[in-house]
Write an enzyme that holds these catalytic residues in place. Structure first.
Site, PDB file in Angstrom:
ATOM      1  N   HIS A 257       0.843  -1.197   0.000  1.00 40.25           N
ATOM      2  CA  HIS A 257       0.000   0.000   0.000  1.00 40.25           C
ATOM      3  C   HIS A 257       0.876   1.244   0.000  1.00 40.25           C
ATOM      4  O   HIS A 257       2.104   1.156   0.082  1.00 40.25           O
ATOM      5  CB  HIS A 257      -0.997  -0.006   1.161  1.00 40.25           C
ATOM      6  CG  HIS A 257      -0.383   0.067   2.524  1.00 40.25           C
ATOM      7  ND1 HIS A 257       0.358  -0.944   3.081  1.00 40.25           N
ATOM      8  CD2 HIS A 257      -0.419   1.052   3.477  1.00 40.25           C
ATOM      9  CE1 HIS A 257       0.741  -0.611   4.296  1.00 40.25           C
ATOM     10  NE2 HIS A 257       0.298   0.603   4.555  1.00 40.25           N
TER      11      HIS A 257
ATOM     12  N   HIS B 125       1.428   3.956   1.979  1.00 42.71           N
ATOM     13  CA  HIS B 125       1.948   4.731   3.101  1.00 42.71           C
ATOM     14  C   HIS B 125       3.473   4.832   3.036  1.00 42.71           C
ATOM     15  O   HIS B 125       4.166   3.899   2.632  1.00 42.71           O
ATOM     16  CB  HIS B 125       1.497   4.125   4.425  1.00 42.71           C
ATOM     17  CG  HIS B 125       0.059   4.412   4.729  1.00 42.71           C
ATOM     18  ND1 HIS B 125      -0.667   3.714   5.661  1.00 42.71           N
ATOM     19  CD2 HIS B 125      -0.793   5.337   4.208  1.00 42.71           C
ATOM     20  CE1 HIS B 125      -1.914   4.198   5.709  1.00 42.71           C
ATOM     21  NE2 HIS B 125      -2.002   5.180   4.847  1.00 42.71           N
TER      22      HIS B 125
ATOM     23  N   ASP C  38       5.926   4.697   5.096  1.00 41.14           N
ATOM     24  CA  ASP C  38       6.820   3.750   5.748  1.00 41.14           C
ATOM     25  C   ASP C  38       6.867   2.408   5.026  1.00 41.14           C
ATOM     26  O   ASP C  38       7.542   1.476   5.469  1.00 41.14           O
ATOM     27  CB  ASP C  38       6.444   3.570   7.224  1.00 41.14           C
ATOM     28  CG  ASP C  38       5.049   3.007   7.420  1.00 41.14           C
ATOM     29  OD1 ASP C  38       4.146   3.329   6.637  1.00 41.14           O
ATOM     30  OD2 ASP C  38       4.860   2.240   8.389  1.00 41.14           O
ATOM     31  N   HIS C  39       6.158   2.323   3.898  1.00 41.10           N
ATOM     32  CA  HIS C  39       6.188   1.128   3.056  1.00 41.10           C
ATOM     33  C   HIS C  39       6.781   1.400   1.671  1.00 41.10           C
ATOM     34  O   HIS C  39       7.234   0.467   1.011  1.00 41.10           O
ATOM     35  CB  HIS C  39       4.780   0.554   2.897  1.00 41.10           C
ATOM     36  CG  HIS C  39       4.215   0.035   4.179  1.00 41.10           C
ATOM     37  ND1 HIS C  39       4.056  -1.313   4.448  1.00 41.10           N
ATOM     38  CD2 HIS C  39       3.781   0.681   5.293  1.00 41.10           C
ATOM     39  CE1 HIS C  39       3.555  -1.463   5.662  1.00 41.10           C
ATOM     40  NE2 HIS C  39       3.381  -0.257   6.197  1.00 41.10           N
TER      41      HIS C  39
ATOM     42  N   HIS D  23      -7.623  -0.783   5.530  1.00 40.48           N
ATOM     43  CA  HIS D  23      -6.584   0.103   6.089  1.00 40.48           C
ATOM     44  C   HIS D  23      -6.371   1.262   5.119  1.00 40.48           C
ATOM     45  O   HIS D  23      -6.342   2.430   5.516  1.00 40.48           O
ATOM     46  CB  HIS D  23      -5.301  -0.692   6.292  1.00 40.48           C
ATOM     47  CG  HIS D  23      -4.136   0.108   6.780  1.00 40.48           C
ATOM     48  ND1 HIS D  23      -4.091   0.695   8.026  1.00 40.48           N
ATOM     49  CD2 HIS D  23      -2.953   0.425   6.186  1.00 40.48           C
ATOM     50  CE1 HIS D  23      -2.945   1.334   8.178  1.00 40.48           C
ATOM     51  NE2 HIS D  23      -2.231   1.193   7.070  1.00 40.48           N
TER      52      HIS D  23
ATOM     53  N   ASP E 271      -0.304  -3.923   6.345  1.00 40.87           N
ATOM     54  CA  ASP E 271      -0.935  -3.417   7.568  1.00 40.87           C
ATOM     55  C   ASP E 271      -2.408  -3.810   7.674  1.00 40.87           C
ATOM     56  O   ASP E 271      -3.136  -3.235   8.486  1.00 40.87           O
ATOM     57  CB  ASP E 271      -0.828  -1.885   7.614  1.00 40.87           C
ATOM     58  CG  ASP E 271       0.586  -1.398   7.874  1.00 40.87           C
ATOM     59  OD1 ASP E 271       1.491  -2.236   8.070  1.00 40.87           O
ATOM     60  OD2 ASP E 271       0.798  -0.175   7.851  1.00 40.87           O
TER      61      ASP E 271
ATOM     62  N   HIS F 103       4.778  -4.745  10.956  1.00 50.46           N
ATOM     63  CA  HIS F 103       5.121  -4.009  12.175  1.00 50.46           C
ATOM     64  C   HIS F 103       5.227  -4.955  13.363  1.00 50.46           C
ATOM     65  O   HIS F 103       4.532  -5.976  13.434  1.00 50.46           O
ATOM     66  CB  HIS F 103       4.058  -2.951  12.494  1.00 50.46           C
ATOM     67  CG  HIS F 103       4.041  -1.800  11.541  1.00 50.46           C
ATOM     68  ND1 HIS F 103       4.851  -0.704  11.695  1.00 50.46           N
ATOM     69  CD2 HIS F 103       3.305  -1.585  10.419  1.00 50.46           C
ATOM     70  CE1 HIS F 103       4.616   0.152  10.702  1.00 50.46           C
ATOM     71  NE2 HIS F 103       3.681  -0.367   9.919  1.00 50.46           N
TER      72      HIS F 103
END
Length: 258
Positions: A54, A56, A58-59, A113, A130, A168
């Protein structure tokens, strides 16, 4: 033989490294390029494929730098204009065969999400980003509660031995909330003790197995009477469907625990 290892990033992210053929590698959700490059250099590997779940940061934060270092890398991910570095946008039912691996991965649409979240299923493993966490699930951002509930139902229907590679290290906090929902659960108590021991040894608690999630993760147990009753007490009203229970459960965690 396929080997799957975590590359820690930021405070609690895991970037998954997949290797089988000497000299090549695949990574999942590289939010930071530096630890990936450090590992690849240490092992003398070329990055052939990136799998993205996805949009975001941090990905996907490391995509541009990784593509600059490895210009031939294939970058797979959901159809989403917010991810600018994809070479291969894809969705439900698509099959990815990463170079250097003998494994195919089938794409599952698992929104909630985010509205375009996907997961990769293959070799008895699910890279779920996530959507599902060990002991919990992701928050709802630009997806919907109904979408996330349905996505978790799809994951719950996979073979019980499926290994779940989330992104995570949230497990102990998630299990703390689960203990609010089902206090006194023997399966949950045993898992909490085991996972605490792992963290004390600085070991990851993921991957987890789906069969363990089904007996300890409240977000996969929204049809279990004890969970339904606990959520109804917290919500202060009766709830008529598993979707309603899920939404109230996720809101309970958002408002009272996180």
């Amino acid at each position: 033989m396929l080997e799957i290892r975590p590359i820690p990033a930021f405070e609690d992210n895991y970037i998954w490294l997949l290797t089988e053929t000497p000299g090549t590698a695949v990574v999942v959700d590289p939010g930071d390029a530096d630890p990936v490059l450090d590992r690849l250099r240490a092992e003398n590997r070329i990055l052939t494929t990136i799998l993205v779940t996805h949009h975001h940061g941090d990905h996907i934060g490391g995509l541009s730098e990784l593509r600059a270092v490895f210009p031939d890398v294939r970058v797979y991910g959901p159809v989403d204009r917010r991810i600018r570095d994809l070479s291969d946008p894809l969705g439900e039912g698509a099959v990815v065969h990463p170079k250097g691996l003998s494994v195919d991965f089938r794409v599952m649409d698992v929104p909630g999400h985010t509205s375009t979240h996907i997961a990769y299923l293959g070799a008895g493993s699910l890279f779920c980003g996530d959507t599902l966490f060990a002991g919990g699930c992701g928050r709802v951002f630009d997806g919907t509660f109904e979408q996330l509930s349905d996505s978790l139902d799809r994951i719950a229907a996979l073979p019980p031995k499926t290994l779940l590679y989330c992104a995570h290290e949230y497990t102990l906090a998630n299990l703390g909330f689960a203990d609010w929902v089902e206090p006194g659960s023997p399966a949950l108590s045993a898992r909490m003790e085991s996972d605490r021991e792992r963290r004390e040894m600085d070991l990851p608690t993921v991957p987890s197995r789906l069969e363990l999630e089904l007996v300890t993760n409240p977000f996969l147990r929204t049809r279990v009477p004890e969970v339904v009753q606990a959520v109804e007490r917290a919500a202060g009203r009766p709830l008529g469907s598993a979707r309603e229970v899920f939404k109230a459960l996720r809101q309970w965690k958002d408002e009272r625990y996180d």
